[in-house]
Design a protein around this motif. Structure first.
Motif, short mmCIF file in Angstrom:
data_model
loop_
_atom_site.label_atom_id
_atom_site.label_comp_id
_atom_site.label_asym_id
_atom_site.label_seq_id
_atom_site.Cartn_x
_atom_site.Cartn_y
_atom_site.Cartn_z
N LYS A 2 60.59 72.17 99.85
CA LYS A 2 60.15 71.46 98.65
C LYS A 2 60.83 70.10 98.56
CE LYS A 2 58.59 74.94 95.43
NZ LYS A 2 59.29 76.13 94.97
N THR A 3 62.11 70.10 98.98
CA THR A 3 62.86 68.85 98.93
C THR A 3 62.18 67.80 99.79
OG1 THR A 3 64.79 70.25 98.84
CG2 THR A 3 65.18 67.92 99.21
N PHE A 6 59.34 66.10 98.10
CA PHE A 6 59.73 65.06 97.14
C PHE A 6 60.01 63.75 97.85
CE2 PHE A 6 60.57 68.65 94.28
CZ PHE A 6 60.02 68.16 93.11
N ILE A 7 60.65 63.84 99.03
CA ILE A 7 60.94 62.61 99.78
C ILE A 7 59.63 61.98 100.26
CG2 ILE A 7 62.22 61.60 101.69
CD1 ILE A 7 64.04 63.97 101.66
N LYS A 10 57.84 60.19 97.56
CA LYS A 10 58.49 58.90 97.26
C LYS A 10 58.18 57.86 98.31
CE LYS A 10 62.86 56.81 98.07
NZ LYS A 10 63.06 56.78 99.48
N VAL A 215 75.22 61.70 98.18
CA VAL A 215 76.05 62.47 97.27
C VAL A 215 75.30 63.70 96.74
CG1 VAL A 215 75.56 61.42 95.03
CG2 VAL A 215 77.91 62.05 95.61
N THR A 216 74.03 63.82 97.11
CA THR A 216 73.27 65.00 96.70
C THR A 216 73.41 66.09 97.78
OG1 THR A 216 71.23 64.44 97.84
CG2 THR A 216 71.54 63.49 95.66
N PRO A 217 73.07 67.32 97.42
CA PRO A 217 73.21 68.40 98.40
C PRO A 217 72.09 68.42 99.43
CG PRO A 217 72.46 69.26 96.30
CD PRO A 217 72.72 67.82 96.08
N ILE A 218 71.34 67.36 99.54
CA ILE A 218 70.22 67.32 100.49
C ILE A 218 70.73 67.56 101.91
CG2 ILE A 218 70.38 64.83 100.90
CD1 ILE A 218 67.36 64.76 100.95
N LYS B 80 78.80 68.90 96.24
CA LYS B 80 77.70 67.98 95.90
C LYS B 80 76.73 68.61 94.90
CE LYS B 80 78.14 65.14 99.94
NZ LYS B 80 77.69 64.80 101.28
N ARG B 81 76.58 69.92 94.98
CA ARG B 81 75.70 70.63 94.06
C ARG B 81 76.25 70.62 92.63
NH1 ARG B 81 71.43 73.18 95.83
NH2 ARG B 81 71.93 73.09 98.05
N ARG B 103 61.93 61.99 89.02
CA ARG B 103 61.31 63.05 89.82
C ARG B 103 61.94 63.14 91.21
NH1 ARG B 103 55.25 62.07 90.39
NH2 ARG B 103 55.97 60.58 91.94
N PHE B 104 62.17 61.99 91.82
CA PHE B 104 62.74 61.99 93.17
C PHE B 104 64.15 62.60 93.18
CE2 PHE B 104 65.37 59.74 96.36
CZ PHE B 104 64.83 60.35 97.49
N TYR B 105 65.00 62.09 92.30
CA TYR B 105 66.38 62.60 92.32
C TYR B 105 66.44 64.06 91.89
CZ TYR B 105 68.45 58.17 93.63
OH TYR B 105 68.81 57.05 94.32
N GLY B 107 64.15 66.17 92.38
CA GLY B 107 63.59 66.90 93.52
C GLY B 107 64.61 67.13 94.62
N ILE B 108 65.39 66.10 94.95
CA ILE B 108 66.32 66.32 96.05
C ILE B 108 67.55 67.12 95.61
CG2 ILE B 108 65.52 64.40 97.49
CD1 ILE B 108 67.88 62.84 96.71
N TYR B 109 67.71 67.30 94.29
CA TYR B 109 68.75 68.24 93.86
C TYR B 109 68.19 69.65 93.81
CZ TYR B 109 72.62 65.16 92.76
OH TYR B 109 73.68 64.32 92.86
N LEU B 111 65.61 70.79 91.94
CA LEU B 111 65.05 71.28 90.67
C LEU B 111 63.55 71.54 90.84
CD1 LEU B 111 66.63 68.89 87.98
CD2 LEU B 111 67.60 70.93 89.04
N LYS B 112 63.06 72.49 90.08
CA LYS B 112 61.62 72.78 90.11
C LYS B 112 60.88 71.70 89.34
CE LYS B 112 61.71 77.50 91.28
NZ LYS B 112 62.78 77.25 92.26
N ARG B 113 59.58 71.51 89.67
CA ARG B 113 58.82 70.45 89.02
C ARG B 113 58.81 70.58 87.49
NH1 ARG B 113 56.11 66.57 92.38
NH2 ARG B 113 56.30 67.30 94.50
N ILE B 116 62.09 69.49 86.16
CA ILE B 116 62.21 68.05 86.24
C ILE B 116 61.51 67.40 85.04
CG2 ILE B 116 61.49 65.99 87.52
CD1 ILE B 116 61.87 67.60 90.10
#
Lengths: 372, 243
Positions: A2-3, A6-7, A10, A215-218, B80-81, B103-105, B107-109, B111-113, B116
């Motif tokens: 899912k991540t 999102f990328i 974008k 800095v994100t857990p990506i 980081k989490r 939405r982007f940030y 999403g990469i953490y 989170l569900k839509r 968000i």
């Protein structure tokens, strides 16, 4: 997974929102195909020929008319004056002087041979070679014709014990454009994928957004897949679009299987995207990455065999081409489109590029770090 | 270490060297849960370096360091989490809209839509900025961008939020609103770790540490520091230490 979506979302928004970029993606195939293919052609047409006919006999006139009748030649002038011919050659107003000496017909009738002189403007060696070849064909054709006429057919075969019959395969009309279009498509696909990838990540570095992402857990693979996939898609789209234009405008044949072509290009793109990613990881600014990318592109393109066949390159150049990804696709795209090669015929190139892709992506992924 | 301990950050003898240069020289401090911890120092004192280590952006040379109960050497991804970070450099995408950035940030953490959308709505409501949801970041004034960046840093509900000079270059009114946001966040048991150059802002912190040339020179509540150095405000405390 899912991540990654999102990328992707974008990245696509950013590309589609950037007018300049979008325009470039649409216009680049047009410009490259229309301008480059037409300009970078080795087809010889309208060779400016200056005739110095000092004989002015029936036979000499007949020979001159052969040149006039050919679509490749454009008669600049006729005279008896060799000086004037030289002058035209010097001023770039003629590319070829056909010099027929006096007593031409007389010598030919009585002594069964007579000289004709060709003076060729040879600053461009390749062009000069072609002019020579075309002209020689015309003269030897004429030679055969008069031999037949004068001997009423008896001598002809005796004088010509070996007859060479040409048959050009895979490009029967010797159409240079058909050879160039696939080459230009390779350049197109390479430029789009390499530059877009390399610039993209460096831009995030310059703007500072990369730090926010780090800095994100990506995960590393999520980031890399998300970053590379859009450009893979765009590059493949460009290939399809360019191929369509090539087919419409130049009637480029598609003899082989398009699936094989796209599959091979996909592996090729993995190599190029790996390069792009690697360059952007080791660069700090867009200028830096532009310069390095441009340097590699230029060397690889010129060595790839787009204009000159790699087979006629010196040994060391052939060895360098082992690491030149562009050379692989350059060869394979022509094999597939013009010759109809199947997957089995390109197996060696396919495996080579596959290994290359693993190395190039591996290097980039290894060098990309979230922590400094 | 006990994850439920009262400390969200524990740092013991943290050293960071860049070649011969020691940016952080044996730093030792703890940050309590829900506290606003001010991290002060002159330019080049080593604040940003220390903060980057705590966020997992850079690895320390040595020292025993835990953030949100996780080891900075081995558990950076878990750290980081649990944290939010707002860097000194501006970090929103200029060519995306406010909503798209959220939405982007988000999403990469991971989170569900739906989540968000909820968080975006909630945070923009609080900022009174919902009307600008579809505006591009490039069309928004700096003060607002800073507040949006902060909202995005706390979007995934982190336990600690790191702010690196969040108010540099914004007007006094926006600074004040920004600190109201910080207070609000801290009141929800979120620990705030903030670096700043403004000494009036230091007064708002629960505790402050003052760094000078890679070392922590003082660490206490603003009131105690003023008493120790017998001065009227934090500005003079800072001048005395960093001189």
């Amino acid at each position: 997974m899912k991540t990654i979506l999102f990328i992707l979302q974008k990245e696509f928004i950013q590309v589609l929102r950037n007018r300049t970029m979008l325009l470039l993606i649409i216009l680049l195939p047009f410009i490259q195909l229309l301008i480059l293919v037409n300009a970078a052609t080795f087809d010889m047409k309208d060779i400016d020929v200056y005739v110095v006919d000092k004989d002015l006999s029936t036979t000499s006139r007949e020979l001159v008319s052969k040149f006039e009748a050919s679509p490749f030649y454009n008669l600049v002038n006729k005279s008896f004056n060799m000086e004037d011919g030289h002058d035209k050659l010097l001023r770039d107003q003629a590319e070829l002087i056909v010099h027929i000496p006096s007593h031409f017909e007389h010598d030919l009738r009585n002594e069964h041979h007579a000289p004709v002189q060709l003076l060729i403007h040879a600053i461009n060696g390749t062009a000069a070679g072609l002019i020579h070849a075309y002209s020689a064909t015309i003269i030897s054709g004429f030679n055969q014709q008069i031999a037949v006429e004068w001997s009423q057919g008896k001598l002809a075969k005796a004088n010509q014990p070996l007859e060479v019959v040409y048959s050009y395969w895979y490009n029967p009309e010797m159409n240079y454009k058909i050879y160039m279009v696939p080459g230009i498509l390779v350049i197109l696909v390479t430029i789009i994928s390499l530059f877009l990838t390399a610039m993209n990540i460096v831009r995030e570095k310059e703007m500072g957004t990369i730090e926010q992402i780090n800095v994100t857990p990506i995960r590393k693979y999520q980031f890399i897949v998300g970053k590379l996939l859009p450009f893979l898609v765009i590059a493949l789209f460009e290939l399809a679009f360019g191929l369509f234009l090539g087919r419409m405008i130049f009637d480029v044949p598609v003899v082989g299987n398009l699936g094989v072509l796209f599959g091979f290009t996909l592996v090729y793109l993995l190599v190029i995207l790996g390069f792009g990613l690697f360059l952007s990881v080791i660069s700090e600014s867009q200028q830096q990455v532009m310069f390095v990318t441009f340097f590699f592109m230029l060397v690889f393109i010129l060595m790839s065999g787009i204009f000159t066949p790699t087979e006629s390159m010196p040994d060391w150049a052939k060895k360098v081409n082992v690491i030149n990804p562009i050379a692989y696709l350059m060869k394979v795209i022509r094999m597939i489109l013009l010759k109809g090669s199947g997957f089995m015929d390109i197996l060696k190139e396919f495996y080579s590029l596959l290994i290359y892709a693993v190395l190039s992506l591996g290097l980039a992924v290894w060098r990309y770090r979230k922590t400094v | 270490m006990n994850r439920q301990s009262q400390y969200m950050i524990t740092v013991k003898d943290m050293v960071k060297k860049f070649g011969q240069f020691t940016a952080n020289d044996h730093l030792t401090f703890n940050v309590k849960r829900g506290e606003i911890f001010g991290f002060l120092g002159a330019n080049g004192a080593g604040k940003t370096t220390a903060m980057r280590i705590l966020c997992g952006l850079s690895s320390p040379t040595s020292g025993e360091i835990y953030v949100a109960g996780y080891n900075v050497y081995r558990e950076t991804e878990k750290i980081k989490r649990s944290i939010g970070y707002m860097s000194q450099k501006f970090s929103l995408y200029e060519d995306l809209t406010v909503k798209e950035n959220f939405r982007f940030y988000g999403g990469i953490y991971g989170l569900k839509r739906r989540k968000i959308r909820e968080r975006t709505g909630y945070l923009l409501d609080k900022l009174n900025f919902s009307h600008a949801m579809n505006q591009k970041i490039s069309d928004i004034p700096l003060g607002w961008k800073q507040k949006l960046a902060f909202s995005i840093a706390i979007m995934h509900e982190p336990r600690i939020v790191f702010l690196d000079e969040p108010t540099s270059g914004v007007d006094p009114i926006t600074r004040r609103q920004f600190w109201e946001m910080i207070y609000e966040t801290a009141s929800q048991e979120v620990t705030v770790f903030v670096t700043t150059h403004y000494m009036d802002e230091a007064e708002y912190c629960s505790r402050v540490s003052i760094m000078d040339r890679g070392k922590i020179k003082a660490l206490d509540t603003p009131a105690n520091l003023k008493q120790t150095y017998r001065v009227a405000n934090m500005n003079e405390v800072f001048v005395q230490i960093a001189r």
